[in-house]
Design a protein around this motif. Structure first.
Motif, PDB file in Angstrom:
ATOM      1  N   ASP A  18       0.831  -1.202   0.000  1.00 20.68           N
ATOM      2  CA  ASP A  18       0.000   0.000   0.000  1.00 20.68           C
ATOM      3  C   ASP A  18       0.868   1.255   0.000  1.00 20.68           C
ATOM      4  OD1 ASP A  18      -2.564   0.911  -0.218  1.00 20.68           O
ATOM      5  OD2 ASP A  18      -3.124   0.557   1.858  1.00 20.68           O
ATOM      6  N   PHE A  19       1.877   1.274   0.854  1.00 19.54           N
ATOM      7  CA  PHE A  19       2.795   2.411   0.909  1.00 19.54           C
ATOM      8  C   PHE A  19       3.523   2.573  -0.425  1.00 19.54           C
ATOM      9  CE2 PHE A  19       7.036   4.178   1.766  1.00 19.54           C
ATOM     10  CZ  PHE A  19       6.687   5.377   2.354  1.00 19.54           C
ATOM     11  N   GLU A  20       3.994   1.454  -0.974  1.00 18.71           N
ATOM     12  CA  GLU A  20       4.728   1.524  -2.240  1.00 18.71           C
ATOM     13  C   GLU A  20       3.830   1.957  -3.396  1.00 18.71           C
ATOM     14  OE1 GLU A  20       7.882   1.419  -2.604  1.00 18.71           O
ATOM     15  OE2 GLU A  20       8.353   0.818  -0.554  1.00 18.71           O
ATOM     16  N   TRP A  21       2.551   1.572  -3.347  1.00 13.36           N
ATOM     17  CA  TRP A  21       1.616   2.038  -4.371  1.00 13.36           C
ATOM     18  C   TRP A  21       1.488   3.557  -4.308  1.00 13.36           C
ATOM     19  CZ3 TRP A  21      -0.815   1.393  -8.764  1.00 13.36           C
ATOM     20  CH2 TRP A  21      -1.969   2.134  -9.045  1.00 13.36           C
ATOM     21  N   GLY A  22       1.393   4.083  -3.101  1.00  7.36           N
ATOM     22  CA  GLY A  22       1.336   5.534  -2.948  1.00  7.36           C
ATOM     23  C   GLY A  22       2.574   6.210  -3.478  1.00  7.36           C
ATOM     24  N   GLN A  23       3.737   5.639  -3.164  1.00  8.03           N
ATOM     25  CA  GLN A  23       4.984   6.206  -3.665  1.00  8.03           C
ATOM     26  C   GLN A  23       5.051   6.119  -5.189  1.00  8.03           C
ATOM     27  OE1 GLN A  23       5.330   7.670  -0.695  1.00  8.03           O
ATOM     28  NE2 GLN A  23       7.534   7.617  -1.083  1.00  8.03           N
ATOM     29  N   PHE A  24       4.506   5.050  -5.740  1.00  7.73           N
ATOM     30  CA  PHE A  24       4.463   4.894  -7.189  1.00  7.73           C
ATOM     31  C   PHE A  24       3.609   5.991  -7.824  1.00  7.73           C
ATOM     32  CE2 PHE A  24       2.020   3.170 -10.795  1.00  7.73           C
ATOM     33  CZ  PHE A  24       3.047   2.885 -11.688  1.00  7.73           C
ATOM     34  N   LEU A  25       2.445   6.287  -7.237  1.00 10.28           N
ATOM     35  CA  LEU A  25       1.593   7.348  -7.767  1.00 10.28           C
ATOM     36  C   LEU A  25       2.308   8.692  -7.738  1.00 10.28           C
ATOM     37  CD1 LEU A  25      -1.902   6.494  -6.235  1.00 10.28           C
ATOM     38  CD2 LEU A  25      -1.101   6.073  -8.577  1.00 10.28           C
ATOM     39  N   VAL A  26       3.076   8.927  -6.692  1.00 10.26           N
ATOM     40  CA  VAL A  26       3.871  10.159  -6.614  1.00 10.26           C
ATOM     41  C   VAL A  26       4.906  10.178  -7.740  1.00 10.26           C
ATOM     42  CG1 VAL A  26       5.589  11.404  -5.251  1.00 10.26           C
ATOM     43  CG2 VAL A  26       3.525  10.511  -4.144  1.00 10.26           C
ATOM     44  N   ARG A  27       5.583   9.049  -7.915  1.00 12.16           N
ATOM     45  CA  ARG A  27       6.678   8.973  -8.879  1.00 12.16           C
ATOM     46  C   ARG A  27       6.212   9.198 -10.306  1.00 12.16           C
ATOM     47  NH1 ARG A  27       8.426   4.762  -6.937  1.00 12.16           N
ATOM     48  NH2 ARG A  27       7.801   3.136  -8.410  1.00 12.16           N
ATOM     49  N   ILE A  28       5.023   8.701 -10.654  1.00  9.91           N
ATOM     50  CA  ILE A  28       4.543   8.876 -12.028  1.00  9.91           C
ATOM     51  C   ILE A  28       3.787  10.184 -12.215  1.00  9.91           C
ATOM     52  CG2 ILE A  28       4.427   6.383 -12.411  1.00  9.91           C
ATOM     53  CD1 ILE A  28       1.374   6.594 -12.154  1.00  9.91           C
ATOM     54  N   GLY A  29       3.681  10.974 -11.134  1.00 19.02           N
ATOM     55  CA  GLY A  29       3.047  12.284 -11.240  1.00 19.02           C
ATOM     56  C   GLY A  29       1.535  12.256 -11.212  1.00 19.02           C
ATOM     57  N   ALA A  30       0.937  11.161 -10.715  1.00 17.49           N
ATOM     58  CA  ALA A  30      -0.523  11.062 -10.682  1.00 17.49           C
ATOM     59  C   ALA A  30      -1.139  11.867  -9.554  1.00 17.49           C
ATOM     60  CB  ALA A  30      -0.941   9.597 -10.554  1.00 17.49           C
ATOM     61  N   VAL A  31      -0.370  12.118  -8.503  1.00 16.37           N
ATOM     62  CA  VAL A  31      -0.868  12.870  -7.354  1.00 16.37           C
ATOM     63  C   VAL A  31       0.145  13.936  -6.983  1.00 16.37           C
ATOM     64  CG1 VAL A  31      -2.236  10.941  -6.437  1.00 16.37           C
ATOM     65  CG2 VAL A  31       0.158  11.212  -5.719  1.00 16.37           C
ATOM     66  N   ASP A  32      -0.306  14.909  -6.219  1.00 19.30           N
ATOM     67  CA  ASP A  32       0.585  15.968  -5.747  1.00 19.30           C
ATOM     68  C   ASP A  32       1.656  15.365  -4.853  1.00 19.30           C
ATOM     69  OD1 ASP A  32       1.110  18.021  -3.269  1.00 19.30           O
ATOM     70  OD2 ASP A  32       0.990  19.055  -5.190  1.00 19.30           O
ATOM     71  N   ALA A  33       2.880  15.496  -5.241  1.00 21.86           N
ATOM     72  CA  ALA A  33       3.965  14.781  -4.584  1.00 21.86           C
ATOM     73  C   ALA A  33       4.104  15.144  -3.112  1.00 21.86           C
ATOM     74  CB  ALA A  33       5.285  15.049  -5.319  1.00 21.86           C
ATOM     75  N   ASP A  34       4.192  16.430  -2.808  1.00 25.78           N
ATOM     76  CA  ASP A  34       4.468  16.838  -1.429  1.00 25.78           C
ATOM     77  C   ASP A  34       3.324  16.473  -0.496  1.00 25.78           C
ATOM     78  OD1 ASP A  34       6.902  17.848  -2.203  1.00 25.78           O
ATOM     79  OD2 ASP A  34       6.175  19.902  -2.429  1.00 25.78           O
ATOM     80  N   ALA A  35       2.107  16.813  -0.870  1.00 25.33           N
ATOM     81  CA  ALA A  35       0.959  16.584   0.003  1.00 25.33           C
ATOM     82  C   ALA A  35       0.693  15.098   0.185  1.00 25.33           C
ATOM     83  CB  ALA A  35      -0.280  17.260  -0.577  1.00 25.33           C
TER      84      ALA A  35
END
Length: 223
Positions: A18-35
């Motif tokens: 679950d944590f890695e999925w979130g990090q993946f979404l950040v990495r591909i730019g799907a979500v606001d990285a900082d928030a």
């Protein structure tokens, strides 16, 4: 017949999906990285400390999924499996599952992480029965952002396991031997009701509890 239940994150795989999925979404730019990264890390820290509000976290995670069409999510998840999950799957873990399957044990993965993230991982292990947090779906099969039913964490794992077995006319007591493999103190409720609790790659709190109660300790990834 015996039954073997497996936690997933840090038990069968040496990471938190679950944590890695979130990090993946950040990495591909799907979500606001900082928030997103800040909130995701806060929840993960709470989980490790055993203070996580499961419903709050799941609806945060599912709310993130609800922002995107299911077809897009599925495409991203295929990429996530190839880049993150499959390289982390180790033969020692797949062999453990297969030994129980080859012995004709009833095998299931039971995880606090949601079904969207974990179903392809269970499939990669060849496990057909997955008990996971269930995302609510709308009439078109899209994720709404809400949790369906109760979380599959802590005492919830006992409830869900018992409901699954009851649907087959069975209980844990129906089996000569029942195994549950987990890394976390959060799973002590289910570990305490099987005949063979196995603290697997245990964190410090579970390791101490296992030692105090004479439970088997198994280290798959860090011997």
């Amino acid at each position: 017949m015996n039954i073997a239940l497996f936690d997933l994150d840090h038990t069968l795989i040496p990471l938190d999906s679950d944590f890695e999925w979130g990090q993946f979404l950040v990495r591909i730019g799907a979500v606001d990285a900082d928030a997103f990264a800040k909130r995701n890390t806060e929840f993960f820290t709470q989980y490790q400390a055993g203070t996580l509000d499961a419903v709050e976290y799941l609806e945060f995670a599912l709310g993130t999924l609800a922002q995107f069409p299911r077809a897009q999510l599925d495409a991203w998840h295929a990429q996530f499996m190839e880049e993150v999950i499959l390289p982390a799957v180790q033969p020692i873990a797949t062999d453990l599952v297969k030994r129980h399957q080859d012995a004709d044990d009833l095998v299931a993965i039971i995880t606090a992480t949601n079904r969207f993230v974990t179903a392809p991982i269970a499939k990669a292990f060849g496990v057909s029965k997955l008990i996971a947090a269930e995302p609510e779906l709308d009439a078109n099969g899209e994720i709404t952002g809400k949790l369906k039913g109760i979380p599959t964490s802590g005492p919830g794992k006992v409830i869900h396991a018992n409901e699954w077995l009851a649907s087959m006319g069975k209980t844990l007591g129906s089996f000569a031997n029942s195994y549950f493999y987990s890394d976390s103190q959060n799973d002590i409720p289910l570990l305490s009701v099987v005949t063979h609790p196995v603290a697997t790659n245990p964190n410090a709190r579970l390791k101490a509890h296992a030692q105090a109660h004479g439970w088997r300790i198994l280290n798959l990834f860090n011997d």
